[in-house]
Design an enzyme around this catalytic site. Structure first.
Site, PDB file in Angstrom:
ATOM      1  N   ILE A  53     -13.900  -3.881   1.286  1.00 58.50           N
ATOM      2  CA  ILE A  53     -13.346  -2.529   1.362  1.00 58.50           C
ATOM      3  C   ILE A  53     -12.466  -2.468   2.601  1.00 58.50           C
ATOM      4  CG2 ILE A  53     -13.932  -0.083   1.679  1.00 58.50           C
ATOM      5  CD1 ILE A  53     -16.529  -0.732   0.065  1.00 58.50           C
ATOM      6  N   GLY A  54     -11.238  -1.984   2.432  1.00 54.83           N
ATOM      7  CA  GLY A  54     -10.293  -1.903   3.543  1.00 54.83           C
ATOM      8  C   GLY A  54     -10.283  -0.520   4.167  1.00 54.83           C
TER       9      GLY A  54
ATOM     10  N   GLY B 112      -1.303  -1.678   6.652  1.00 55.60           N
ATOM     11  CA  GLY B 112      -1.328  -2.876   7.493  1.00 55.60           C
ATOM     12  C   GLY B 112      -2.666  -3.577   7.363  1.00 55.60           C
TER      13      GLY B 112
ATOM     14  N   THR C 243       0.872  -1.181   0.000  1.00 54.05           N
ATOM     15  CA  THR C 243       0.000   0.000   0.000  1.00 54.05           C
ATOM     16  C   THR C 243       0.906   1.229   0.000  1.00 54.05           C
ATOM     17  OG1 THR C 243      -1.823  -1.060   1.147  1.00 54.05           O
ATOM     18  CG2 THR C 243      -1.553   1.285   1.559  1.00 54.05           C
TER      19      THR C 243
HETATM   20  N1  ASP Z   1      -4.318  -1.616   4.639  1.00 50.68           N
HETATM   21  C1  ASP Z   1      -4.454  -2.318   3.388  1.00 50.68           C
HETATM   22  C2  ASP Z   1      -5.769  -3.047   3.401  1.00 50.68           C
HETATM   23  O1  ASP Z   1      -6.085  -3.713   4.360  1.00 50.68           O
HETATM   24  C3  ASP Z   1      -3.353  -3.298   3.105  1.00 50.68           C
HETATM   25  C4  ASP Z   1      -1.937  -2.822   3.406  1.00 50.68           C
HETATM   26  O2  ASP Z   1      -1.733  -1.717   3.876  1.00 50.68           O
HETATM   27  O3  ASP Z   1      -1.017  -3.615   3.135  1.00 50.68           O
HETATM   28  O4  ASP Z   1      -6.467  -2.984   2.422  1.00 50.68           O
END
Ligand code: ASP
Length: 316
Positions: free
Chosen positions: A206-207, A228, A177
């Site tokens: 959706i994150g 994360g 990300t």
């Molecule tokens: N935070 C992102 C998600 O959960 C993934 C990441 O930051 O690696 O979609």
């Protein structure tokens, strides 16, 4: 007023054994994007323009999990998401479920500036992108060989990347990300974050990245971008919590960020943040986090893992 900038390229179970051929391209891109952002800030560009500029560059780099290079859903598709926030006006824009937009962060900015809304998603967001004439590509453009392999591994192991309590799927870094926070010469703050999400996610998941207050936040005191485990970041409203501790408890940016990181389960996430006074902090409770920062004071850092003494260190 002093400028400052911080970038993140993903945090997670990044093993110390990560081969240089995997680490170097990302570090090189972080250094290049940091230089780009620093020059723009020194030229007097607005923080909002700078965070968009930097995140576009990171989205265009296939080594990061955003734009081209986004990880895949369990259906083998790409669903990109991004958000941007202007700390001065509290304006924000957010998009998710994109499969053809080359720079989701710029579409998020257009949502902020040209619509009465904050969030646009899936087909309607794609249609809006076409109305606005932003660059689009066939969905296959965003899918890399590496991400097809990662999806295969995740399916074989029957799990979604980065879910709590699960060991890593492979010895590679699956994170990536991207995000950027900046304070400009006039003291304006902005934050931008963009991602493909997590490997083998359900279609439609959706994150935290497009959620204002979770993965992205900015006000007149500070700007925050997180990476994360999205579900943990949403649950703990991480980005807004940092700003709230600064605002309501009078904590310094570093104290506020460290308190938030300590309150979320270990191995969950990391963040980059800057304050209106030009402070920078980049704490994380994962094994590592790709990150880079620079400030008017002359301080600069690029790194992946914590120093042996536990500080978030790197080259400086
Ligand atoms: N935070 C992102 C998600 O959960 C993934 C990441 O930051 O690696 O979609």
């Amino acid at each position: 007023m002093g400028w400052a900038i911080a970038l993140q390229g993903g945090g997670g179970d990044i093993p110390r054994s990560l081969p240089p051929e995997r680490a170097e391209p990302r570090l090189a891109t972080l250094r290049r994007c940091l230089d780009l952002g620093v020059s723009a800030l020194q030229d007097g560009r607005a923080a909002l323009d700078v965070v968009e500029l930097v995140v576009r560059e990171l989205e265009n780099c296939p080594h990061f999990n955003a734009g081209k290079g986004s990880v895949l859903t369990s259906d083998g598709t790409v669903e990109m998401e991004a958000s941007i926030m202007d700390g001065t006006t509290m304006g924000c824009g957010s998009v998710c479920g994109l499969s053809t937009v080359v720079n989701p962060i710029s579409l998020a900015r257009i949502v902020m500036e040209k619509t009465p809304h904050i969030y646009l998603a899936f087909n309607a967001a794609e249609a809006f992108a076409r109305d606005q004439g932003v660059e689009t590509m066939d969905p296959s453009h965003f899918i890399t060989e590496e991400n097809l392999e990662r999806l295969g591994q995740a399916k074989e192991a029957n799990r979604v990347q980065a879910m709590e309590g699960q060991p890593p799927i492979d010895d590679n870094s699956r994170t990536g990300t991207v995000g950027c926070v900046a304070v400009d010469l006039s003291g304006n703050l902005a934050s931008a974050t963009s991602t493909g999400g997590v490997v083998n996610k359900m279609a439609g998941r959706i994150g935290d990245t497009p959620i204002i207050g979770a993965g992205t936040y900015a006000n007149t005191l500070c700007a925050v971008s997180a990476t994360g485990k999205g579900e943990a970041i949403i649950r703990h409203t991480v980005a807004r919590d940092v700003a709230a501790l600064v605002e309501h408890r009078g904590l310094s940016l570093q104290e506020a960020a460290e308190r938030v990181v300590a309150a979320v389960p270990r191995g969950s996430f990391g963040l980059v943040a800057v304050s209106g006074a030009g402070e920078v902090t980049m704490p994380f409770n994962t094994a590592g986090m790709f990150r880079a920062c620079a400030a008017d004071s002359g301080y600069s850092e690029v790194g992946i893992w914590p120093d042996a003494d536990g500080d978030a260190g790197g080259e400086s």
